[in-house]
Structure formats: C-alpha cells, structure tokens
Design an enzyme around this catalytic site. Sequence first.
Site, PDB file in Angstrom:
ATOM      1  N   TYR A 173      -1.026   7.165   3.105  1.00 42.83           N
ATOM      2  CA  TYR A 173      -0.406   6.386   4.175  1.00 42.83           C
ATOM      3  C   TYR A 173       1.122   6.440   4.041  1.00 42.83           C
ATOM      4  O   TYR A 173       1.665   7.157   3.205  1.00 42.83           O
ATOM      5  CB  TYR A 173      -0.991   4.976   4.192  1.00 42.83           C
ATOM      6  CG  TYR A 173      -2.483   5.004   4.450  1.00 42.83           C
ATOM      7  CD1 TYR A 173      -2.988   5.604   5.613  1.00 42.83           C
ATOM      8  CD2 TYR A 173      -3.398   4.506   3.538  1.00 42.83           C
ATOM      9  CE1 TYR A 173      -4.340   5.680   5.856  1.00 42.83           C
ATOM     10  CE2 TYR A 173      -4.770   4.582   3.770  1.00 42.83           C
ATOM     11  CZ  TYR A 173      -5.231   5.172   4.934  1.00 42.83           C
ATOM     12  OH  TYR A 173      -6.584   5.258   5.173  1.00 42.83           O
ATOM     13  N   HIS A 194      -3.139   6.665  -0.949  1.00 40.97           N
ATOM     14  CA  HIS A 194      -4.155   7.173  -0.028  1.00 40.97           C
ATOM     15  C   HIS A 194      -3.600   7.892   1.197  1.00 40.97           C
ATOM     16  O   HIS A 194      -4.231   7.940   2.255  1.00 40.97           O
ATOM     17  CB  HIS A 194      -5.109   6.046   0.396  1.00 40.97           C
ATOM     18  CG  HIS A 194      -5.830   5.447  -0.762  1.00 40.97           C
ATOM     19  ND1 HIS A 194      -6.526   4.266  -0.688  1.00 40.97           N
ATOM     20  CD2 HIS A 194      -5.952   5.862  -2.055  1.00 40.97           C
ATOM     21  CE1 HIS A 194      -7.046   3.980  -1.863  1.00 40.97           C
ATOM     22  NE2 HIS A 194      -6.700   4.935  -2.714  1.00 40.97           N
ATOM     23  N   HIS A 232       0.848  -1.196   0.000  1.00 41.37           N
ATOM     24  CA  HIS A 232       0.000   0.000   0.000  1.00 41.37           C
ATOM     25  C   HIS A 232       0.887   1.250   0.000  1.00 41.37           C
ATOM     26  O   HIS A 232       1.476   1.612   1.008  1.00 41.37           O
ATOM     27  CB  HIS A 232      -0.892  -0.012   1.236  1.00 41.37           C
ATOM     28  CG  HIS A 232      -2.096   0.887   1.126  1.00 41.37           C
ATOM     29  ND1 HIS A 232      -2.296   1.766   0.092  1.00 41.37           N
ATOM     30  CD2 HIS A 232      -3.179   1.032   1.955  1.00 41.37           C
ATOM     31  CE1 HIS A 232      -3.438   2.407   0.272  1.00 41.37           C
ATOM     32  NE2 HIS A 232      -4.000   1.983   1.400  1.00 41.37           N
TER      33      HIS A 232
END
Length: 338
Positions: A168, A166, A163
């Site tokens: 993060y 977004h 990931h």
Amino acid sequence: MSKLFSEYKLKDVTLKNRIVMSPMCMYSVENKDGIATDFHFAHYVSRAAGGTGLVILEATAVQEVGRISEQDLGLWNDEQVPALKRIVDGLHYHGAKAGIQLAHAGRKAVLPGEIVAPSAIAYDEKSTKPTELTKEAIKEVVADFKRAAYRAKEAGFDVIEIHAAHGYLIHQFLSPITNRREDNYGGPAGNRYKILSDIIKAIKEVWDGPIIVRVSATDYAHGGLQLEDHIPFAKWMKADGVELIDVSTGGLVNVAPPVFPGYQVPFADEIRRGAGIATGALGLITRGEQAEEILCNERADLIIVGRELLRNPYFAKDAAKELGETIEAPKQYSRAWK
C-alpha cells in the site's frame, strides 16, 4: 505465569496479555461511506469477549481515494467517528485495548476514477495506472493521516497502527520497485522513508498514545526491499517515537511467499535484535505453545494472530488451557468456561 498471558506495556497503555488481533480487511461497508456497521461491532467485540488483549481494526482509509475498495472503513470525515466509538466501547467493556490501522492504498486501490501513487507504475497489467502524487498532494496525505489520528483519539482508541506494508501507499514509497521519484521523496533510503517520518511526526502532534507500524520485511522480488533494508528503517522509526513494529512480509508485487507455521517470525526476530525495537510476530501462529516459544526465546514481544482468530474468536481461552493458565471469562459465559 506464561509469558503469553503476562501484561505488556505500550507506552502508557497496559495490555492484559500479549495476544493481538491482526488488522484484516472485511470489505463489509455496504453503503460505501466508510462507516462501520453492526457486522464490524459483532466481529471485533466478539474477539475481545474471547480474551484477546489488543484488537486492531482493519485498514481504515485516511482519504476516500485511499480505500482499497469501496467497502473499506474510513476516518476521512467526522461522520465516521460514532460507529467506531461504539466498537471501542465494546472492546473496553470486555477488557481489551482498541487499536486502529490507518492506511492509504495508493496504487492498489480498486476504485472508480483516479488512483494515486509515488510513481506512475501500475500494480500489474490488469490494474489502473496511478497518477504520480505531487509534493502538495503528499503533504495533503500526511495532513489526512494527522486528521484521522485526531478522529481516532475522539473515538477513544488506545493504539494507532500505521500501515506501511503489503504494497500500500507508504510501502510503495519505501520500496525502490515502486518509487522512481527524483525529488526528496525518492532515491536514497532516507528520502524514501521521508513520508513515513512525516506521517509519524504529524500524528504525534495530536496523539499522545502509542504508535506502531506494520511493515513488509521483504518484497520477495529482485530489486525490492530485503530484511537488511528494514534495520535502518526500524532505527529511524524508533527515533521518531514508534513503540513497536508489526512485522509482516510481501504484497508489493504479485509474488506468493513461501508459507509455513511461523514463517514471518524470523523477520520480527532480526528487526528486534538489529534495531533494538520491540516487534510483533505473525504468520500462521495457531497454538498457545507456539506463541509461548516465540516470546520465551525473545524472538518478539507480542503475538499477532490473524486467520486463527477468524476461525476461533476464543483463541485466547484455548491457548490459556493449552498453557495451563486460567483467564477470566466474560461473566455471561462463566458457566461454560469452568
């Protein structure tokens, strides 16, 4: 055969179709221990029963401090593996491949105590100001991604997604808005990419399967990352051994993107063409014909479905009917699928 229901290979993993369940946080670990629950089993396995080719589990924290919330899934210890293995076995029973999104929330964590980030910049005026990671702490983050990847292998997952979107932690390193470091993890784009490269290489030491990466192709903010910044990032990821890029947008700052059917597909298209790497398209893809158009016009290689799969676990069945295809029903439901 429609392209949507043709097989697709990610390295040595063959997906039975090109429908992927997007990782979506459920915030449902009531015991706050990172261990998947009966809810998670029912939630994910039902989508496999519905015909989805690849089910990617939600953001799963590699460190306890890396959770978005206390209700997140985790893979920071061995006790979290058995419940995930049970889910993987359920997905495989229904013919789906199993993916897991390894993540660290960075400054977007909403947790008691200290949170960490590339630089000591809060998400907004209501958020906790994070502590800037030291170089040693960065190395520990990288090591924990590696440890989590090993545990994912023990649980039987087929695909790992990193990931980097977004807003993060990895996205925070990539974007100049949130990365003001003056060492070799900050400054030029190659330095800001370093932590992601280190993580990919570390995971590959313990993981032979396909690695995909989710990115946010634009920050929707002045001074932030734009689409053109992601072409070199994508080329570097390909060189590091990434199989496919899952192309999303936004999340770094509190800005609402313009939303319409297929609104993120052009980003997947441009990265695919500009970097010569496979991409997954997402963003309000709700119909089989819409998905088929994206694939047939070679705008992306996989279709990543989010909210529509929350509304309808049998999206694949309905998309197949729309495209004139017949897909195999779970034997228990075969009378109803005729």
